[in-house]
Design a protein around this motif. Sequence first.
Motif, mmCIF file in Angstrom:
data_model
loop_
_atom_site.group_PDB
_atom_site.id
_atom_site.type_symbol
_atom_site.label_atom_id
_atom_site.label_comp_id
_atom_site.label_asym_id
_atom_site.label_seq_id
_atom_site.Cartn_x
_atom_site.Cartn_y
_atom_site.Cartn_z
ATOM 1 N N GLU A 1 0.804 -1.236 0.000
ATOM 2 C CA GLU A 1 0.000 0.000 0.000
ATOM 3 C C GLU A 1 0.833 1.281 0.000
ATOM 4 O OE1 GLU A 1 -3.514 0.741 0.107
ATOM 5 O OE2 GLU A 1 -3.481 -1.267 -0.758
ATOM 6 N N CYS A 2 2.067 1.189 0.532
ATOM 7 C CA CYS A 2 2.858 2.421 0.684
ATOM 8 C C CYS A 2 4.113 2.376 -0.177
ATOM 9 C CB CYS A 2 3.256 2.641 2.132
ATOM 10 S SG CYS A 2 1.890 2.496 3.268
ATOM 11 N N VAL A 3 4.910 1.312 -0.011
ATOM 12 C CA VAL A 3 6.217 1.287 -0.683
ATOM 13 C C VAL A 3 6.037 1.184 -2.208
ATOM 14 C CG1 VAL A 3 8.370 -0.008 -0.948
ATOM 15 C CG2 VAL A 3 7.409 0.357 1.326
ATOM 16 N N ILE A 4 5.280 0.193 -2.643
ATOM 17 C CA ILE A 4 5.139 -0.014 -4.098
ATOM 18 C C ILE A 4 4.518 1.222 -4.778
ATOM 19 C CG2 ILE A 4 3.988 -1.443 -5.870
ATOM 20 C CD1 ILE A 4 6.355 -2.896 -4.685
ATOM 21 N N PRO A 5 3.382 1.743 -4.273
ATOM 22 C CA PRO A 5 2.822 2.948 -4.941
ATOM 23 C C PRO A 5 3.552 4.244 -4.564
ATOM 24 C CG PRO A 5 1.279 2.101 -3.290
ATOM 25 C CD PRO A 5 2.472 1.222 -3.229
ATOM 26 N N GLY A 6 4.544 4.183 -3.655
ATOM 27 C CA GLY A 6 5.309 5.387 -3.289
ATOM 28 C C GLY A 6 4.501 6.364 -2.451
ATOM 29 N N ARG A 7 3.621 5.845 -1.590
ATOM 30 C CA ARG A 7 2.824 6.740 -0.726
ATOM 31 C C ARG A 7 3.566 7.032 0.566
ATOM 32 N NH1 ARG A 7 -2.107 3.007 -1.468
ATOM 33 N NH2 ARG A 7 -3.034 3.810 -3.374
ATOM 34 N N LEU A 8 3.311 8.213 1.119
ATOM 35 C CA LEU A 8 3.908 8.574 2.405
ATOM 36 C C LEU A 8 3.132 7.884 3.534
ATOM 37 C CD1 LEU A 8 5.968 10.389 3.993
ATOM 38 C CD2 LEU A 8 4.120 12.049 4.168
ATOM 39 N N VAL A 9 3.849 7.275 4.451
ATOM 40 C CA VAL A 9 3.197 6.621 5.600
ATOM 41 C C VAL A 9 2.919 7.676 6.664
ATOM 42 C CG1 VAL A 9 3.403 4.831 7.370
ATOM 43 C CG2 VAL A 9 4.599 4.555 5.178
ATOM 44 N N ILE A 10 1.641 7.744 7.077
ATOM 45 C CA ILE A 10 1.287 8.588 8.225
ATOM 46 C C ILE A 10 0.986 7.651 9.388
ATOM 47 C CG2 ILE A 10 -0.451 10.125 9.221
ATOM 48 C CD1 ILE A 10 -0.918 11.315 6.496
ATOM 49 N N ILE A 11 1.589 7.901 10.527
ATOM 50 C CA ILE A 11 1.226 7.138 11.726
ATOM 51 C C ILE A 11 0.357 8.045 12.578
ATOM 52 C CG2 ILE A 11 2.053 5.839 13.714
ATOM 53 C CD1 ILE A 11 4.605 5.318 12.176
ATOM 54 N N ALA A 12 -0.889 7.622 12.753
ATOM 55 C CA ALA A 12 -1.858 8.452 13.478
ATOM 56 C C ALA A 12 -2.181 7.804 14.810
ATOM 57 C CB ALA A 12 -3.130 8.584 12.637
ATOM 58 N N THR A 13 -2.088 8.592 15.865
ATOM 59 C CA THR A 13 -2.420 8.052 17.178
ATOM 60 C C THR A 13 -2.950 9.153 18.093
ATOM 61 O OG1 THR A 13 -1.604 6.585 18.943
ATOM 62 C CG2 THR A 13 -0.103 8.326 18.250
ATOM 63 N N HIS A 14 -3.169 8.794 19.346
ATOM 64 C CA HIS A 14 -3.666 9.748 20.343
ATOM 65 C C HIS A 14 -2.719 9.746 21.530
ATOM 66 C CE1 HIS A 14 -4.885 6.219 22.663
ATOM 67 N NE2 HIS A 14 -5.335 5.715 21.517
ATOM 68 N N THR A 15 -2.758 10.805 22.322
ATOM 69 C CA THR A 15 -1.922 10.825 23.521
ATOM 70 C C THR A 15 -2.417 9.758 24.505
ATOM 71 O OG1 THR A 15 -3.325 12.545 24.439
ATOM 72 C CG2 THR A 15 -1.240 13.263 23.456
ATOM 73 N N PRO A 16 -1.594 9.139 25.324
ATOM 74 C CA PRO A 16 -0.162 9.386 25.449
ATOM 75 C C PRO A 16 0.680 8.484 24.541
ATOM 76 C CG PRO A 16 -0.833 7.894 27.200
ATOM 77 C CD PRO A 16 -2.061 8.127 26.342
ATOM 78 N N MET A 17 0.080 7.956 23.468
ATOM 79 C CA MET A 17 0.781 6.977 22.643
ATOM 80 C C MET A 17 1.614 7.622 21.531
ATOM 81 S SD MET A 17 0.474 4.229 24.087
ATOM 82 C CE MET A 17 -0.451 3.600 25.497
ATOM 83 N N GLY A 18 1.738 8.953 21.591
ATOM 84 C CA GLY A 18 2.579 9.640 20.614
ATOM 85 C C GLY A 18 3.998 9.077 20.621
ATOM 86 N N VAL A 19 4.449 8.655 21.785
ATOM 87 C CA VAL A 19 5.795 8.102 21.905
ATOM 88 C C VAL A 19 5.932 6.811 21.081
ATOM 89 C CG1 VAL A 19 5.219 6.884 24.041
ATOM 90 C CG2 VAL A 19 7.557 7.410 23.554
#
Length: 327
Positions: free
Chosen positions: A182-200
């Motif tokens: 989904e990301c590497v082959i089509p060259g898409r940017l990976v977004i990692i989306a989360t909520h606090t306190p899991m930003g770490v």
Amino acid sequence: MSWPKMIRGVLEKWGVYRVEGVFDEVVVVGMGGSGIVGDYLQVLAAERGPLPVYVVKSYILPRFVDEDSLVLLISYSGNTLETLLAFKSALLSKLRVVVVSSGGVLKEEAWRRGVLYIEVPGGIVPRASLPSMLYSILGLLDTSGYSVITLREAEESVVFLEDVKSSILGSSSKLAKWLYSECVIPGRLVIIATHTPMGVLALRFKNEFNENSKLHVKVDVAPEWMHNDIVGYEAPLRRDYCVLEIIDPDNAVGCKLVEFMRDIYSEVTKSFYRVELRGENTLEKLLYGSLVGGLTSIFLAELRGVDPLITKTIELYKLKTKEIFKE
Ligand code: PA5
């Protein structure tokens, strides 16, 4: 996969290292795979620890760091120049310091200057040594009367990790395949989306994908994301994203925040994957997520045909640091 064994090794020494005295705060200094230990400690301490934790990812110590601070210097190799410079200035200011490394100049200097030194096993890449470094510090704080995690909780977390280890292997392999197609082959940017306190954890995933899989990644953390980043989707310049959501199912507000993020991202992409964290408490959830992120990044490296252990550009930078930091 040897993390449970690694943690057990640290637990055997729980109680051996202790700092005496009264402190107002803990300041963790380190870069990359070592510095992130400070971020983990900060999240755990914010929830229940007796002291605030500040994280310094720089060669300069903030002005507020003084004789009431406990300064923990972490460098897996013991040779990272930024951390060595911070160590030097901490000694000049006569601060109370503890060093964690697997050897290197920091070890030699700590011994020479009579600074409390905690050695972690060497021979692996710094980022893979996260549990050794984290549990060493948790043990030090617990033994010194500033407990963030007790020995019992630490022991329970290893049992948990042993139980979930093999299922993590399967889910990480699946996630890596998704990221690859989904990301590497089509060259898409990976977004990692989360909520606090899991930003770490999102940060840890990013770092693992950067270093092991040689990928660029963007990290979005709610609710702060809703107060700035979100506006970029009003007039988007690109639509080539894939979104990896990390949620704590026990955090109802967090889950709703990430749902809202999905509504907004849906304007520009249809590519989503969700990781639900497992564990009884924040420590276990952090461990679970860290192992998923680490293994996924290794599988992804394999799929890409890149070597997860070699980080040429970091080495290039490290060779340059002596020149860059020369006064
Ligand atoms: O994980 C890695 O290899 C890097 O992020 C290192 O941790 C970083 O370059 C700092 O090195 P060290 O951990 O040896 O201080």
